[in-house]
Enzyme design. Structure first.
Site, PDB file in Angstrom:
ATOM      1  N   GLU A 158       0.868  -1.168   0.000  1.00 52.82           N
ATOM      2  CA  GLU A 158       0.000   0.000   0.000  1.00 52.82           C
ATOM      3  C   GLU A 158       0.914   1.231   0.000  1.00 52.82           C
ATOM      4  O   GLU A 158       1.818   1.324   0.836  1.00 52.82           O
ATOM      5  CB  GLU A 158      -0.886   0.020   1.256  1.00 52.82           C
ATOM      6  CG  GLU A 158      -1.838   1.197   1.211  1.00 52.82           C
ATOM      7  CD  GLU A 158      -2.698   1.342   2.462  1.00 52.82           C
ATOM      8  OE1 GLU A 158      -2.628   0.488   3.364  1.00 52.82           O
ATOM      9  OE2 GLU A 158      -3.431   2.353   2.518  1.00 52.82           O
ATOM     10  N   ARG A 168       5.404 -12.852   9.599  1.00 50.71           N
ATOM     11  CA  ARG A 168       6.066 -11.574   9.350  1.00 50.71           C
ATOM     12  C   ARG A 168       7.465 -11.596   9.909  1.00 50.71           C
ATOM     13  O   ARG A 168       7.747 -12.298  10.886  1.00 50.71           O
ATOM     14  CB  ARG A 168       5.316 -10.452  10.079  1.00 50.71           C
ATOM     15  CG  ARG A 168       4.041 -10.024   9.487  1.00 50.71           C
ATOM     16  CD  ARG A 168       3.378  -9.034  10.421  1.00 50.71           C
ATOM     17  NE  ARG A 168       3.720  -7.662  10.074  1.00 50.71           N
ATOM     18  CZ  ARG A 168       3.008  -6.930   9.214  1.00 50.71           C
ATOM     19  NH1 ARG A 168       1.951  -7.431   8.627  1.00 50.71           N
ATOM     20  NH2 ARG A 168       3.353  -5.693   8.941  1.00 50.71           N
ATOM     21  N   LYS A 179       4.543   1.091   8.960  1.00 50.66           N
ATOM     22  CA  LYS A 179       4.669   2.352   8.245  1.00 50.66           C
ATOM     23  C   LYS A 179       4.036   3.502   9.027  1.00 50.66           C
ATOM     24  O   LYS A 179       4.523   4.619   9.010  1.00 50.66           O
ATOM     25  CB  LYS A 179       4.012   2.221   6.865  1.00 50.66           C
ATOM     26  CG  LYS A 179       4.898   1.516   5.859  1.00 50.66           C
ATOM     27  CD  LYS A 179       4.212   1.359   4.507  1.00 50.66           C
ATOM     28  CE  LYS A 179       3.321   0.153   4.503  1.00 50.66           C
ATOM     29  NZ  LYS A 179       2.575  -0.058   3.287  1.00 50.66           N
TER      30      LYS A 179
END
Ligand code: ATP
Ligand code: MG
Length: 561
Positions: A35, A260, A270
């Site tokens: 994204e 992850r 982020k």
């Protein structure tokens, strides 16, 4: 090559099986779907390396797709930085650069199909009401009073939502699944929301935007993705991913979840990284202390080191936290092979070689990289006045100190043996200069009579040295898991940056390129910063020795006592 000797990880095994059963006609097609709401971090590198290397290994393809369905957080700057970072890591999406926003019309048409088949409805509950009626893990949710609208009514309202007739938050399009479903994601999830906002790609064309779960699987389907690799938090979303594809009766990729990457002493989100930037806790997204790929690049990390690290840690199904030292180890082994050596003195102490002829100097051969003969040699100037590291001299040295002291002899790397004869001090008793003699017979660093010295130290010629600044970095945070803190800002390490001005560097360093990491002999790896002008600035990528690991060890043993 390495992959063939390593045990195959669970994703490789799933694909092996699919290729045997012919599930996807032996195609392998992955995608990396960021994204564009921030710069990529080292966690994303795990996903990038995995998706591109899987495609590569199986002779398949990997797309770069921007998941740009949320106009509020997304920006062009991030679209550019993400592409630069993926390229820098060494991967190529060829002509397959896609944007979720390019599919907005198709995603809308799919939603119409769902409405027409009676599997979606326009709901007028507010976002809070939707949350409140969702129930919880123990209790079922409550059905929306708008759930049983006719198809015609839903068509009319959804079209008007799209046409901009309603304000933000006043209506949603929801899938009609099951408000009592044990998986909360299946309790009539929202498909579209109203958001009168400008989009970086589609401008003001749309005022309704698709939710992630709706968009993601359909994007994968449109692109013909076979294996949709995503992180573990999407495991509970997989039934919904499958439900949408099945309800629309379209091509179905397989979603597979993996753990992850988490790293100690840093953050990997982020949103939090953006906060550090916006509130000026760091100089920008590419501050060399940031775990972003642009920060690591500026710090002097190599793409090879990051890829090797990802290869080493492998792919698993269970979440864990990796030690930063492991990443640094991969970095050091890569840099050791690649980096040219130079000499620089960070805290200079003047040395005068009293028996060296006044006004003369000479050039001495120095090896550029002992690990790589093809890197060749260079010449370093030597003269009567030199600088050595303050640390490399002790007036009253303890037993195990093998460097310079009064009456002691050491080797100057690539040069001569010198002996310290006199210590010069200022009126406050600070050492300002050493008077030494050199043995001209020891040129190149060996004595013809076979006598040995225990220490070898680095140096630069005072007359020829250039000045430069060095930025030393330490952990950005003081605690292993800053994200778990109520206020992660409080866990910032106040000493994460130390600047040393007027370091003395061998003249060759004036020509070193920005972004090329060099080993300063005995000190560590350094990379020239883009802020350099006539005065070069070097970022310390990583010290040669692992001072942090040592400190931690002391802390731990201290805690046990
Ligand atoms: P962040 O919270 O940092 O914004 P994200 O998952 O929201 O992370 P995306 O841009 O949506 O960021 O991520 C793109 C891809 O990278 C996703 O497939 C995601 O699963 C993967 N990814 C993100 N963080 C990690 C991580 N720490 N380890 C492995 N993969 C990750
Ligand atoms: Mg995200």
């Amino acid at each position: 090559m390495e992959n063939q000797t390593k045990p195959r990880h669970f994703i490789q095994r799933i694909i092996d099986e699919d290729n045997i059963s012919g599930k996807f006609e032996n195609r392998v097609h992955t995608r990396f779907p960021p994204e564009p709401n921030g710069y990529l971090h080292i966690g994303h590198a795990k996903s990038i390396c995995l998706n591109f290397s899987i495609a590569d290994e199986f002779g398949g393809k990997c797309n770069l797709r921007f998941d740009d369905t949320n106009p509020i957080a997304e920006e062009e700057e991030y679209v550019h930085s993400i592409q630069a970072d993926v390229k820098w890591l060494g991967y190529d999406w060829e002509d397959r650069l896609y944007f979720a926003s390019d599919y907005f019309q198709q995603l809308y048409d799919y939603a119409i199909d769902l409405v027409k088949s009676g599997k979606a409805y326009v709901c007028e509950l507010t976002p809070e009401e939707i949350r409140e009626t969702r129930g919880n893990l123990k209790e079922p949710g409550k059905e929306s009073p708008f759930r049983n609208r006719s198809v015609d009514e839903n068509m009319d309202l959804f079209t008007r939502m799209k046409n901009g007739e309603f304000p933000n938050g006043s209506r949603t399009l929801r899938a009609k699944i099951d408000m009592a479903h044990p998986n909360m994601n299946m309790r009539d999830p929202v498909i579209y929301r109203i958001l009168h906002a400008h989009h970086h790609n589609t401008g003001d064309d749309w005022c309704i935007y698709p939710m992630y779960d709706w968009a993601h699987g359909l994007e994968d389907s449109i692109e013909g993705v076979t294996h949709s690799l995503c992180s573990l938090e999407f495991e509970d979303h997989r039934p919904l991913y499958d439900w949408y594809l099945e309800a629309l009766d379209v091509y179905r990729p397989q979603q597979i979840e993996f753990a992850r990457l988490n790293l100690s002493y840093t953050i990997m989100s982020k949103r939090l990284l953006k906060q550090l930037v916006d509130d000026n806790h760091v100089s920008g997204w590419d501050d060399p202390r940031m775990p972003t790929l642009s920060g690591l690049r500026r710090r002097g990390y190599t793409p090879g080191a990051i890829r090797n690290f990802m290869d080493e840690i492998g792919v698993a199904k269970r979440n864990n936290v990796m030690e930063m030292t492991k990443l640094e180890f991969a970095l050091k082994s890569d840099l050791n092979k690649r980096s040219q050596r130079r000499m620089a003195v960070l805290n200079p102490l003047k040395v005068v070689i009293t028996n060296y002829p006044e006004g003369e100097d000479e050039l001495l051969d120095a090896i550029n990289n002992p690990e790589d003969e093809s890197a060749g040699k260079r010449q370093v100037p030597f003269g009567r006045e030199l600088y050595i590291e303050q640390d490399d001299f002790m007036e009253d040295p303890p037993k195990k100190f093998f460097r310079l002291g009064p009456g002691r002899e050491v080797r100057l790397r690539y040069a001569y043996f010198i002996t310290c004869n006199e210590v010069v001090k200022d009126e406050n008793g600070n050492i300002t200069e050493l008077k030494c003699t050199y043995d001209p017979e020891t040129k190149g660093g060996n004595a013809p009579d076979g006598r040995k010295v225990k220490g070898t130290i680095h140096w630069v010629s005072a007359k020829h040295a250039i000045n430069g600044d060095v930025r030393l970095y330490d952990r950005l945070f003081c605690v292993p898991n800053p994200a778990s803190k109520e206020n992660f800002i409080e866990a910032l390490n106040p000493d994460s940056l130390t600047v040393i001005n007027e370091c003395k560097m061998e003249p060759e360093l004036a020509h070193s390129e920005i972004g090329i990491t060099i080993q300063f002999e005995r000190l560590g790896y350094f990379c020239k910063d883009p802020d350099s002008n006539d005065n070069p600035i070097f970022n310390r990528t990583v010290p040669l020795r692992d001072s942090w690991a040592k400190i931690e060890k002391q802390l731990h043993s201290g805690a046990k006592n």
